[in-house]
Design a protein around this motif. Structure first.
Motif, short mmCIF file in Angstrom:
data_model
loop_
_atom_site.label_atom_id
_atom_site.label_comp_id
_atom_site.label_asym_id
_atom_site.label_seq_id
_atom_site.Cartn_x
_atom_site.Cartn_y
_atom_site.Cartn_z
N ARG A 120 86.95 79.82 52.79
CA ARG A 120 85.76 79.26 52.15
C ARG A 120 85.81 77.73 52.04
O ARG A 120 84.88 77.13 51.52
N ILE A 121 86.91 77.12 52.51
CA ILE A 121 87.07 75.66 52.40
C ILE A 121 86.67 75.03 53.73
O ILE A 121 87.11 75.46 54.81
N ASP A 122 85.88 73.96 53.66
CA ASP A 122 85.48 73.27 54.89
C ASP A 122 86.05 71.86 54.98
O ASP A 122 85.97 71.23 56.03
N ASP A 123 86.62 71.36 53.90
CA ASP A 123 87.20 70.01 53.92
C ASP A 123 88.71 70.14 53.72
O ASP A 123 89.24 70.11 52.61
N ASP B 226 101.37 69.73 36.54
CA ASP B 226 100.41 70.39 37.44
C ASP B 226 99.40 71.23 36.65
O ASP B 226 98.29 71.49 37.13
N SER B 227 99.76 71.64 35.43
CA SER B 227 98.81 72.38 34.59
C SER B 227 97.62 71.50 34.20
O SER B 227 96.49 71.99 34.10
N VAL B 228 97.89 70.20 33.98
CA VAL B 228 96.82 69.26 33.67
C VAL B 228 95.96 69.02 34.91
O VAL B 228 94.73 69.04 34.86
N VAL B 229 96.65 68.81 36.03
CA VAL B 229 95.94 68.52 37.28
C VAL B 229 95.07 69.69 37.70
O VAL B 229 93.95 69.52 38.21
N LEU B 230 95.55 70.92 37.48
CA LEU B 230 94.82 72.10 37.92
C LEU B 230 93.42 72.16 37.30
O LEU B 230 92.44 72.48 37.98
N THR B 231 93.32 71.85 36.00
CA THR B 231 92.01 71.86 35.36
C THR B 231 91.09 70.82 35.99
O THR B 231 89.89 71.07 36.19
N ALA B 232 91.67 69.66 36.33
CA ALA B 232 90.87 68.62 36.99
C ALA B 232 90.39 69.08 38.36
O ALA B 232 89.25 68.79 38.77
N VAL B 233 91.23 69.82 39.08
CA VAL B 233 90.86 70.29 40.42
C VAL B 233 89.69 71.26 40.36
O VAL B 233 88.82 71.28 41.24
N PHE B 234 89.62 72.10 39.31
CA PHE B 234 88.48 72.99 39.15
C PHE B 234 87.18 72.18 39.16
O PHE B 234 86.18 72.59 39.77
N VAL B 235 87.20 71.04 38.47
CA VAL B 235 86.00 70.21 38.36
C VAL B 235 85.76 69.41 39.63
O VAL B 235 84.63 69.33 40.14
N LEU B 236 86.81 68.82 40.18
CA LEU B 236 86.67 67.91 41.31
C LEU B 236 86.40 68.61 42.63
O LEU B 236 85.64 68.11 43.47
N ALA B 237 87.06 69.76 42.83
CA ALA B 237 86.98 70.40 44.15
C ALA B 237 86.57 71.85 44.12
O ALA B 237 86.31 72.44 45.17
N GLY B 238 86.57 72.47 42.95
CA GLY B 238 86.13 73.85 42.85
C GLY B 238 87.27 74.86 42.89
O GLY B 238 88.41 74.53 43.20
N PRO B 239 86.96 76.10 42.59
CA PRO B 239 87.97 77.15 42.47
C PRO B 239 88.74 77.46 43.75
O PRO B 239 89.92 77.81 43.68
N TRP B 240 88.08 77.36 44.93
CA TRP B 240 88.78 77.74 46.16
C TRP B 240 89.96 76.82 46.43
O TRP B 240 91.07 77.28 46.73
N ILE B 241 89.73 75.52 46.35
CA ILE B 241 90.82 74.57 46.57
C ILE B 241 91.86 74.69 45.45
O ILE B 241 93.07 74.61 45.71
N ALA B 242 91.41 74.89 44.23
CA ALA B 242 92.35 75.03 43.12
C ALA B 242 93.28 76.23 43.33
O ALA B 242 94.49 76.15 43.05
#
Length: 449
Positions: free
Chosen positions: A27-30, A60-76
């Motif tokens: 589901r990831i294109d980038d 990484d627990s802090v970063v993971l929450t940011a990834v949900f917002v920045l890139a979405g669940p698939w990349i996270a």
């Protein structure tokens, strides 16, 4: 049988993780964006810091929450694996390493699902819908933690290492709210990133956390060295009498169990355990012949014993402990009815920690072998404590301690102790409960006259 069930459970978790990773990648294109966040998760995984006194987490627990917002669940979901790479250096069985890596994927997928279900935005639109983003971040962190805890709880239950209820009370409950707090920090990272700083936001948010972690490590190292020094000192003191070896450590453990039951704050819990460890430190100044004497003490010997609380305070006086620790060491032989020593305090005028230590000190003494008697059973000793409520001990604290022991159990003296001398008929004790006016135990511990 446990081994077979464990392997099946781990295998199912790994298969589920592989399926979710494959689905996410499809589901990831980038892919360059995926690589970037994987690297960020990898780097963050190398930095640990204290979440609570007994639990740690990595950045990484802090970063993971940011990834949900920045890139979405698939990349996270894919990037979550890389946060564990740093921990593969730990010396744990291979099956545990595999599970620890795999269970992160379904836990992250659950967080991503929660983020999606609340309709939280991804990428730049998040700045236009901050309340929804915050709601999504909290929901994602909570879901991630619940699935994480459930999978870990399942495995340790299969292994038989700990009961699920104990895992929940000792590990999940103390860390759940702090993890939500760090999830909010991840949201701050995301907002700063989207606000124009981009990847530099990682430096602005994570570097201070890493520096704070380094400072905490220095503090923890100093505290560990201090605790090791105290334990070594106590061990030297306890070589005076084989019958009391390990007593101070067990008292520290016992007061710690009671303190957690009473829900003491972390700083007071630590101070209480230190006080339990050091309560008899003043006995270093008591002649060995008195400590080992099986018979009744004469007046001068009694005076030497009664001085050990004050000597203990003198010994630790220049160490930067809390005053509550010193007062506990000084007053742990006071009695609730005012007949104890050194000050004859009564009731709640006896310092709180001293009242706690007095109970556990008596309990461990009674359940340990002495030269003049065998160890009493746990049930018999609990009955003695309950009988001496109001006279020797704070009744409310006795009730709490009895509940703790009956619920959690007690590891009685494990050190090898010589058998009691059966030629000694006197049922007296130098430190069971509190010293009576005649130089032995008083109250129920004194036994038949």
């Amino acid at each position: 049988m446990r081994t077979v069930v464990l392997r099946v459970t781990v295998s199912v978790t790994v298969v589920l993780a592989l399926f979710l990773v494959a689905l996410s990648i499809s589901r990831i294109d980038d892919y360059w964006r995926l690589v970037g966040f994987c690297v960020l998760m990898l780097l963050a995984g190398f930095f640990k810091f204290g979440l609570t006194r007994d639990h740690q987490m990595t950045l990484d627990s802090v970063v993971l929450t940011a990834v949900f917002v920045l890139a979405g669940p698939w990349i996270a979901t894919v990037a979550s694996i890389f946060g564990y790479v740093a921990q593969t250096r730990s010396r744990v069985p291979l099956i545990r390493k595999v599970f620890n890596c795999a269970y992160r994927v379904p836990a992250t997928a659950a967080g991503g699902l929660a983020y999606t279900l609340v309709g939280a935005p991804i990428g730049d639109p998040a700045l236009d819908s901050v309340p929804r983003m915050i709601l999504g971040g909290v929901a994602a962190t909570a879901a991630h933690q619940l699935v994480n805890a459930s999978l870990v709880c399942l495995v340790i239950w299969i292994e038989g290492r700990i009961r699920p209820i104990d895992f929940i009370t000792r590990a999940v409950a103390p860390t759940f709210v702090p993890m939500l707090g760090y999830g909010c920090l991840g949201l701050l990272l995301a907002v700063t990133w989207l606000g124009g700083l981009g990847p530099l936001a990682s430096l602005l948010i994570l570097v201070p956390l890493a520096l704070a972690r380094w400072a905490m490590q220095q503090y923890e190292a100093e505290r560990s060295a201090q605790a090791a020094t105290m334990r070594a000192f106590i061990e030297i003191i306890e070589t005076k009498d084989l019958y009391t070896r390990g007593h101070s450590e067990r008292v520290s453990t016992g007061v710690g169990m009671l303190g957690r039951h009473l829900r003491l704050p972390d700083d007071r819990q630590q101070a209480l355990e230190h006080a339990g460890l050091l309560h008899d430190v003043g006995k270093v100044g008591v002649p060995t012949r008195i400590i080992r004497k099986p018979g009744r003490l004469d007046d001068s010997e009694m005076d030497a014993i009664r001085l050990h609380p004050a000597r203990g305070v003198e010994l630790i006086g220049n160490i930067p402990f809390l005053e509550e620790v010193k007062s506990a060491v000084l007053h742990h032989h006071e009695k609730y009815d005012g007949t104890g020593y050194p000050a004859g305090l009564s009731g709640t005028s006896i310092p709180y920690f001293a009242r706690i230590i007095g109970i556990v000190d008596a309990f461990d003494s009674l359940t340990s072998t002495r030269s003049y008697r065998p160890a009493r059973s746990v049930d018999e000793t609990l009955a003695i404590l309950e009988q001496d409520r109001h006279t020797h001990f704070d009744p409310a604290l006795v009730d709490a301690f009895v509940q703790v022991i009956r619920t959690r159990g007690w590891m009685a003296a494990a050190t090898e102790q010589p058998a009691p001398d059966r030629q000694i008929a006197a049922s007296i004790d130098h430190d069971d409960l509190s010293l009576g006016s005649g130089g032995g135990a008083s109250g129920s511990a004194a036994g038949p006259s």
